[in-house]
Design a protein around this motif. Structure first.
Motif, PDB file in Angstrom:
ATOM      1  N   SER A   1       0.572  -1.215   0.069  1.00 49.49           N
ATOM      2  CA  SER A   1      -0.177  -0.218   0.168  1.00 49.49           C
ATOM      3  C   SER A   1       0.505   1.178   0.135  1.00 49.49           C
ATOM      4  O   SER A   1       1.934   1.160   0.556  1.00 49.49           O
ATOM      5  CB  SER A   1      -0.585  -0.425   1.079  1.00 49.49           C
ATOM      6  N   ASN A   2       0.090   2.460  -0.318  1.00 52.19           N
ATOM      7  CA  ASN A   2       0.791   3.551  -0.324  1.00 52.19           C
ATOM      8  C   ASN A   2       0.166   4.374   1.198  1.00 52.19           C
ATOM      9  O   ASN A   2      -0.615   4.154   1.713  1.00 52.19           O
ATOM     10  CB  ASN A   2       0.641   4.785  -1.128  1.00 52.19           C
ATOM     11  N   ALA A   3       1.227   5.690   1.391  1.00 45.71           N
ATOM     12  CA  ALA A   3       0.765   6.116   2.706  1.00 45.71           C
ATOM     13  C   ALA A   3       0.581   7.736   2.413  1.00 45.71           C
ATOM     14  O   ALA A   3       1.548   8.464   1.340  1.00 45.71           O
ATOM     15  CB  ALA A   3       1.875   6.141   3.927  1.00 45.71           C
ATOM     16  N   THR A   4      -0.569   8.856   3.067  1.00 47.94           N
ATOM     17  CA  THR A   4      -0.642  10.131   2.663  1.00 47.94           C
ATOM     18  C   THR A   4      -0.698  10.515   3.797  1.00 47.94           C
ATOM     19  O   THR A   4      -0.744  10.201   5.299  1.00 47.94           O
ATOM     20  CB  THR A   4      -1.700  10.800   2.098  1.00 47.94           C
ATOM     21  N   ILE A   5      -0.541  12.122   3.856  1.00 43.09           N
ATOM     22  CA  ILE A   5      -0.632  12.849   4.981  1.00 43.09           C
ATOM     23  C   ILE A   5      -1.578  14.317   4.333  1.00 43.09           C
ATOM     24  O   ILE A   5      -1.018  14.398   3.004  1.00 43.09           O
ATOM     25  CB  ILE A   5       0.438  13.935   5.398  1.00 43.09           C
ATOM     26  N   LEU A   6      -2.630  14.427   4.857  1.00 45.89           N
ATOM     27  CA  LEU A   6      -3.114  15.506   4.445  1.00 45.89           C
ATOM     28  C   LEU A   6      -2.513  16.591   5.601  1.00 45.89           C
ATOM     29  O   LEU A   6      -2.915  16.710   6.281  1.00 45.89           O
ATOM     30  CB  LEU A   6      -4.545  15.862   5.060  1.00 45.89           C
ATOM     31  N   TYR A   7      -1.879  17.685   5.141  1.00 50.18           N
ATOM     32  CA  TYR A   7      -1.078  18.708   5.695  1.00 50.18           C
ATOM     33  C   TYR A   7      -1.362  20.310   5.469  1.00 50.18           C
ATOM     34  O   TYR A   7      -2.429  19.999   4.070  1.00 50.18           O
ATOM     35  CB  TYR A   7       0.772  18.592   5.762  1.00 50.18           C
ATOM     36  N   GLY A   8      -1.356  21.732   5.755  1.00 44.40           N
ATOM     37  CA  GLY A   8      -1.394  22.590   6.024  1.00 44.40           C
ATOM     38  C   GLY A   8      -2.888  23.254   6.051  1.00 44.40           C
ATOM     39  O   GLY A   8      -3.745  23.993   5.208  1.00 44.40           O
ATOM     40  N   HIS A   9      -3.672  22.882   7.198  1.00 43.23           N
ATOM     41  CA  HIS A   9      -4.563  23.153   7.399  1.00 43.23           C
ATOM     42  C   HIS A   9      -4.691  23.113   9.041  1.00 43.23           C
ATOM     43  O   HIS A   9      -3.844  24.482   9.043  1.00 43.23           O
ATOM     44  CB  HIS A   9      -6.358  21.893   7.388  1.00 43.23           C
ATOM     45  N   ILE A  10      -5.465  22.670   9.979  1.00 44.86           N
ATOM     46  CA  ILE A  10      -4.991  23.203  11.416  1.00 44.86           C
ATOM     47  C   ILE A  10      -4.005  22.361  12.439  1.00 44.86           C
ATOM     48  O   ILE A  10      -3.983  22.261  13.191  1.00 44.86           O
ATOM     49  CB  ILE A  10      -6.287  23.192  12.271  1.00 44.86           C
ATOM     50  N   GLU A  11      -3.354  21.863  11.590  1.00 45.82           N
ATOM     51  CA  GLU A  11      -2.488  20.659  11.832  1.00 45.82           C
ATOM     52  C   GLU A  11      -1.073  21.816  12.648  1.00 45.82           C
ATOM     53  O   GLU A  11      -0.637  22.349  11.762  1.00 45.82           O
ATOM     54  CB  GLU A  11      -2.049  19.457  11.779  1.00 45.82           C
ATOM     55  N   SER A  12      -0.393  21.086  13.815  1.00 40.48           N
ATOM     56  CA  SER A  12       0.826  21.826  14.112  1.00 40.48           C
ATOM     57  C   SER A  12       2.090  20.898  12.917  1.00 40.48           C
ATOM     58  O   SER A  12       2.457  19.673  12.961  1.00 40.48           O
ATOM     59  CB  SER A  12       0.606  21.562  15.316  1.00 40.48           C
ATOM     60  N   TYR A  13       3.666  21.350  13.189  1.00 40.24           N
ATOM     61  CA  TYR A  13       4.760  20.463  12.996  1.00 40.24           C
ATOM     62  C   TYR A  13       4.160  19.656  14.089  1.00 40.24           C
ATOM     63  O   TYR A  13       5.046  17.518  12.817  1.00 40.24           O
ATOM     64  CB  TYR A  13       5.613  21.343  12.890  1.00 40.24           C
ATOM     65  N   ALA A  14       4.467  19.698  15.001  1.00 38.44           N
ATOM     66  CA  ALA A  14       4.455  18.142  16.298  1.00 38.44           C
ATOM     67  C   ALA A  14       3.369  17.278  15.602  1.00 38.44           C
ATOM     68  O   ALA A  14       4.039  16.136  15.826  1.00 38.44           O
ATOM     69  CB  ALA A  14       4.120  18.720  17.613  1.00 38.44           C
ATOM     70  N   ASP A  15       2.066  17.604  14.549  1.00 41.16           N
ATOM     71  CA  ASP A  15       1.275  16.689  14.329  1.00 41.16           C
ATOM     72  C   ASP A  15       1.983  15.697  13.036  1.00 41.16           C
ATOM     73  O   ASP A  15       1.225  14.343  13.517  1.00 41.16           O
ATOM     74  CB  ASP A  15       0.082  17.392  14.471  1.00 41.16           C
ATOM     75  N   ARG A  16       2.436  16.256  12.419  1.00 39.81           N
ATOM     76  CA  ARG A  16       3.254  16.005  10.683  1.00 39.81           C
ATOM     77  C   ARG A  16       3.823  14.770  12.020  1.00 39.81           C
ATOM     78  O   ARG A  16       4.152  14.017  11.076  1.00 39.81           O
ATOM     79  CB  ARG A  16       3.880  17.680  10.233  1.00 39.81           C
TER      80      ARG A  16
END
Ligand code: V47
Ligand code: SF4
Length: 375
Positions: A224-239
């Motif tokens: 499988s592959n993996a994604t992240i949805l970034y650039g909304h309300i998340e912090s760097y620590a969340d990424r």
């Protein structure tokens, strides 16, 4: 590696904590969660790019991968209401679609004489369709395109269709494999921090379920592959927390092919007010992803989402894959506001794009076997 050498590689004066991280990356040592956050917060863009490029070139040299693919999006009808989604519609909405099996077979038939190697199938979570409906769809597509690799269904779609068929996750995945499912795309991961996930996509499958479906898939022989949805309300620590969970699972299963950071695009959804992050932030994010995810072979810049030029620049920030020909078969990003409303590139255009930044284009299949070497 002596400090002098590091300074000659980085050509700049850097803080002690960043220098320690650089030493680790150059020595091929894993960086910690705290160090990942420091990179986001304090790493100058050129420094991050240089380090990410060291990792990228250690793994792949100048090789840059793409494939010949098309998408099928069977429906945009979905039981969920993710706040970032511009695509979701309800039964009866004017711009809802739900293709019949015949319409889907007709789409597949268009590719009979073409050298495509992959079909990517994702859509909304349709309330009436279960695993057997989609399994049958895969079988029919493979009757038309016997050699095609079917990369299909986010973990969120799988969670629903398997439960609807009253099967366990493991048995459901084994059954889908028998129907012809070859791999699973990375969608539905969004952001793993439960507090943030609750705020942007309250209803859909949990972090634990997403990870469990991918882990089980790997165990039964479905990569499988993996994604992240970034650039909304998340912090760097969340990424970093998100990537750390993926890195841990990859240590366990080694079943992920590639990591695809997905930039939040703002048009026509309930998070539009947030706006979008800059291209600088995108490049930083690719670079830190490449440095942090030492056990992922590939980092993909999905060009229909990020744009052709940023995808080209990203090849100097850790990225080694830019996805495929697409052939105007996906609406997820055109509905979310990207400029290119009909994403299509011929393989020659992809080759030219990669050559323009002095990298080596390699046509791959979904599992990164070489189909055509353009060096
Ligand atoms: O899970 C939805 C994202 C994903 C928006 O595996 C949005 O090769 C940004 O997973 N802004 C589906 N993103 C797409 C996906 C994918 C794409 C390309 C390649 C692969 C692969 C997988 O699209 C969803 C969600 O995270 N998404 N809306 C939006 N407004
Ligand atoms: Fe449905 Fe997927 Fe959109 Fe969420 S992102 S509303 S699960 S189509």
């Amino acid at each position: 590696m002596s400090n002098n050498n590091i300074e000659s590689i980085l050509l700049t004066e850097i803080k002690a904590e960043l220098k320690d991280i650089a030493k680790k990356v150059i020595n091929n040592d894993r960086i910690t969660v705290e160090e990942g956050i420091i990179l986001y917060e304090k790493g100058e863009l050129g420094f991050l790019g240089t380090l990410a490029n060291i990792v990228r070139e250690r793994k792949h040299g100048h090789n840059t991968y793409f494939n010949r693919n098309f998408h099928i999006e069977p429906t945009n009808i979905c039981i969920y209401n993710c706040k970032f989604c511009s695509y979701v519609r309800k039964i009866g909405d004017v711009d809802a679609w739900e293709y019949s099996l015949e319409q889907i077979i007709d789409i597949a038939k268009k590719y009979k004489e073409q050298a495509v190697t992959e079909v990517h199938i994702v859509g909304g979570v349709h309330p009436k369709r279960d695993l057997h409906y989609y399994g049958n769809m895969i079988q029919e597509i493979k009757k038309v395109l016997p050699d095609i690799h079917v990369k299909a269904f986010t973990a969120v779609e799988l969670d629903f269709m398997i439960k609807k068929a009253k099967m366990s996750i493991k048995d459901g995945l084994i059954k889908l494999k028998e129907y012809g499912l070859d791999s699973i795309p990375g969608g539905g991961a969004e952001i793993f921090n439960p507090e943030i996930r609750k705020q942007v996509c309250d209803e859909k499958s949990s972090t634990e379920m997403w990870l469990n479906i991918h882990k089980t898939a790997h165990q039964v022989g479905i990569p499988s592959n993996a994604t992240i949805l970034y650039g909304h309300i998340e912090s760097y620590a969340d990424r970093i927390d998100h990537m750390n969970k993926l890195r841990d699972l990859q240590d366990e299963t080694n079943g992920f092919n590639t990591y695809i950071p997905l930039k939040f695009r703002k048009a026509n959804n309930n998070l539009s007010y947030i706006g979008e992050v800059s291209t600088i932030e995108d490049l930083k994010n690719y670079a830190v992803s490449r440095i942090f995810l030492d056990n992922f072979d590939h980092i993909k810049a999905y060009w229909p989402m990020i744009g052709k030029e940023t995808a080209q620049i990203a090849l100097s920030f850790g990225v080694d894959d830019i996805d495929g020909t697409i052939d105007d078969t996906t609406k997820i990003y055109s509905m979310a506001g990207v400029e290119d409303k009909t994403p299509t590139m011929t393989s020659q255009e992809l080759v030219n794009l990669i050559k323009e930044v002095n990298r080596i284009p390699i046509e791959r299949d979904t599992l990164y076997n070489v189909v055509n070497d353009f060096s």
